[in-house]
Design a protein around this motif. Sequence first.
Motif, PDB file in Angstrom:
ATOM      1  N   THR A 168       0.828  -1.204   0.000  1.00 18.01           N
ATOM      2  CA  THR A 168       0.000   0.000   0.000  1.00 18.01           C
ATOM      3  C   THR A 168       0.867   1.261   0.000  1.00 18.01           C
ATOM      4  N   LEU A 169       1.977   1.213   0.725  1.00 19.45           N
ATOM      5  CA  LEU A 169       2.897   2.358   0.718  1.00 19.45           C
ATOM      6  C   LEU A 169       3.445   2.602  -0.690  1.00 19.45           C
ATOM      7  N   MET A 185       2.091   1.812  -3.489  1.00 20.28           N
ATOM      8  CA  MET A 185       1.019   2.343  -4.332  1.00 20.28           C
ATOM      9  C   MET A 185       0.756   3.813  -4.018  1.00 20.28           C
ATOM     10  N   ALA A 186       0.890   4.191  -2.747  1.00 20.64           N
ATOM     11  CA  ALA A 186       0.680   5.601  -2.380  1.00 20.64           C
ATOM     12  C   ALA A 186       1.766   6.467  -3.032  1.00 20.64           C
TER      13      ALA A 186
END
Lengths: 541, 541
Positions: free
Chosen positions: A377-378, A380-381
């Motif tokens: 998720t990091l 992707m952020a």
Amino acid sequence: MRNFKIALAQFSPLVGDIQQNAENMLQQAHQAAEKGANIIVFPELALIGYPPEDLLLRPSLTGRIEQGLKHLAQAKNILIVVGYVHVDEEGKRYNAAALLHNGLIIGRYHKQNLPNYSVFDEQRYFEIGHQYLIFEHQGHKFGVLICEDIWVEKNTKQLKSLGAETILVLNASPYEASKPQQRQQLVSKLAAENDLRIVYVNQVGGQDDLIFDGASTVINQNGDVAARAKLTESDLLIVDFDAEKKQYLQQKFEPALDTIPEIYQLLVMAVRDYVNNSGFPGVVLGLSGGIDSALTLAIAVDALGADRVQAVMMPYTYTAQMSVEDAAEQAQRLGITFGIAEINPIVNGFMQTLYPFFGDSPMDTTEENLQARSRGTLLMALSNKFGNLVLATGNKSELAVGYCTLYGDMVGGFAPLKDVYKTIVFELAKHRNSIAKTPVIPERVITRPPSAELRPDQKDQDSLPAYDVLDSILYMYIEEDLSQDSIVGKGFDADVVSKVIKLVDRNEYKRRQGAIGPRISSRAFGRERRYPIVNGWKAGV
Amino acid sequence: MRNFKIALAQFSPLVGDIQQNAENMLQQAHQAAEKGANIIVFPELALIGYPPEDLLLRPSLTGRIEQGLKHLAQAKNILIVVGYVHVDEEGKRYNAAALLHNGLIIGRYHKQNLPNYSVFDEQRYFEIGHQYLIFEHQGHKFGVLICEDIWVEKNTKQLKSLGAETILVLNASPYEASKPQQRQQLVSKLAAENDLRIVYVNQVGGQDDLIFDGASTVINQNGDVAARAKLTESDLLIVDFDAEKKQYLQQKFEPALDTIPEIYQLLVMAVRDYVNNSGFPGVVLGLSGGIDSALTLAIAVDALGADRVQAVMMPYTYTAQMSVEDAAEQAQRLGITFGIAEINPIVNGFMQTLYPFFGDSPMDTTEENLQARSRGTLLMALSNKFGNLVLATGNKSELAVGYCTLYGDMVGGFAPLKDVYKTIVFELAKHRNSIAKTPVIPERVITRPPSAELRPDQKDQDSLPAYDVLDSILYMYIEEDLSQDSIVGKGFDADVVSKVIKLVDRNEYKRRQGAIGPRISSRAFGRERRYPIVNGWKAGV
């Protein structure tokens, strides 16, 4: 018979962009004509790019193709042989070659052997051709074949019997390890056996999971290579035919690469083309201190340059200090943008929210996956905020047995090592280090035992057999389609084989949601290996 | 000609499990024989299940098939017509039917029309058959066809001319909306035109993204339906042939459903079969207070029962109180396990870790995606800990334009609404409410304007055209392959059409990593719509 010059236009069409491809080819034709070439040959389906897939079903295809051909046909003083889609009056589609001369289509060939196996779906789109094409130019007789046609021996014999002196073969032949050598052996053998010359023009570049190595070749009637175009790059190769010697004149060319350097170069091309053709400014990846991400980073830098690559180390409680050091060291050696992002606050947030559901239940892979998914998720952020594509760093061995986390380390738009077994990852890393003055991958990354570092003192080999054993079993099961019993029969431990095969079978659902990545094997996961997810087949016999 | 009884064995083979399927069919043959049936007919490829995909390439296939056939052939006192893979002496594979009688194979048919379009890849696996099969039993002449064969009119005419009185058609015909009606019209027409009877036996059940509705049918020579098996369930249908009347005797059967109730029932079957055949104890999903998750939940409960369904509401700062109330209300009405998991600590953890990278840059979709991905990771954690499958709740309209977060709300192993446009989601929700005394979906969930609730006061219609407009454009572009100009020509706003098409084209990468879900349309994303990710095709003409 007169002397003439033939141009092999090895290039990288953008799939679907007929207008741009036509313009690109027109420029090449002008250039070749200026250099005195009498004929220019483009790859298979060069006008639309290979493979166009279901774009072929769009009704506006015919009009676009006609416009594109018309545009290309403007080239003067050169005969053009170009791969395109021919749609006939009844609406039937053919994988075709057109002869264009001074604005007119003066000849046409329909591919006769349509591959519908492996990565190919040509019978989904095309009708089978039934006629050979022979034409005379500069007092020389040329026959035309398209890709798969040349692998069927009778086609070459038939063209010879029809008088062909040179066969022009238009190709979009996807790379797999040692395929360039196989191709060259085949065409050399066919040329020598049939006493004719072969001009083999291949597409180059990456298109989704397929990569095309180029290496277009001119073969004389003794089977010798007269000229060869570059590997992994566009190349307008112009070759002289000597009417007196009755052969194509020898040019200097680079010797073929060994398998490992060749694969490395192809992976670099794959990343370059995927990123550039998708319009990303650059890439971002998670650097763990392990060998997969280290190799992926080296490939990315070679493909795009250090200034287009961002890496981030995302340590947690179980991350060794050595890992952080090695990641930072590699980033520094390569001169890329590098950051460290601790995931503890995130994992703690998840644990806090999940406490009412989990209570004090013992830790298991759930908590390991939370770490991997926090990292995914990091990444992707960072991708969302800065626009870079996330590269997934997993290898084929992991993906095969599901030793990876869906939505975790599997996150990414492109997975350069997707079709690379772990044992080959090691070889590629050593190769990359061997060609630089300062090795780009810190030695310790290569020598330390692989670990996912998702729990204390975890090693890959706690869960999996040694990678040389694992990869041997995987190769036999996936690439060679051997049964469990056959593999055990080759001397592998029955329990280990059974466990590995079960893991491969059970993890189809993960692979189905994974990123695409360049195919370098003869059986890549994806369009080449179409397995049901719900699947009652039991290994054993 | 004598009276006889024919059994239509509509069932759900487990793909790949040849041994279990053979045993299952043997039991059905015993049962049919006990009830006096003289012939039993199984679906296409029933022995291995449809579609077996690349399992067909495994070398142990032949041995397994032989064992399976031998097992089934043990059935006594009944003639068996079964779909299987015939591998001949040269190793060529055929999509075949075998006639088994008292332990022997007494006849064989090879499918002549091999579909290689839409979801079908049969030319990847099978050789084409060239011969018809007619056999006599009980003084009656039967012809045999397999699935696609019946859609080619000449086959029926040919069998008639060869003397066939009844055609047995073995099928694995994937469902799409209104397909059952089309099929019945076709076979009725063929029966009436050729003055013969048709026994149409279909597979039933879900297999990955394909679903088979069943509805096997017996048609008399006037085109009338004599008998029809159940929709979505296994059914051993036994029908009498009256030699004097020269027709199959009429049985009572349920009338066909309207499209919406039919789709609903098929989606329920799809979830039931995917979950059960994959061996999951149950499912877990995120309930947002919106209509997609509400409908998905209703389907899951109808498929599995409330005790196998867990839902979790994951509110954040932007979640309306109304959403939490509606989610809780629906959970309570359905009696499922329900929990609330605030994602604020998680999102805060991400923001804290990302601050050194982002600084005070303005909020954008990055932060919205963080919410969605926090939820996705929570669902996966619940799945990992308790073993339930995550159901993704996205619909076809969202997936088409990419109005969804990869690794966020797209998380899941199965996506029941993947091929259902938003406008149909509304109809299905209303339908489900209409058949219960207490509507299972709170009315407000259906009537409030759709919102992803990822920023304050967000509505779907801020970013997208109204769903009826959007779905019309999507249907024309995806299902009907119309060009941008053609769609604009039908009266839609040019800018809107252009924007929608660009979104569809650009979001192929997201869909490629999405969960599979049941196909109910004539052009589902996935194996039926094979588009390149890197794609230079420009809409317009």
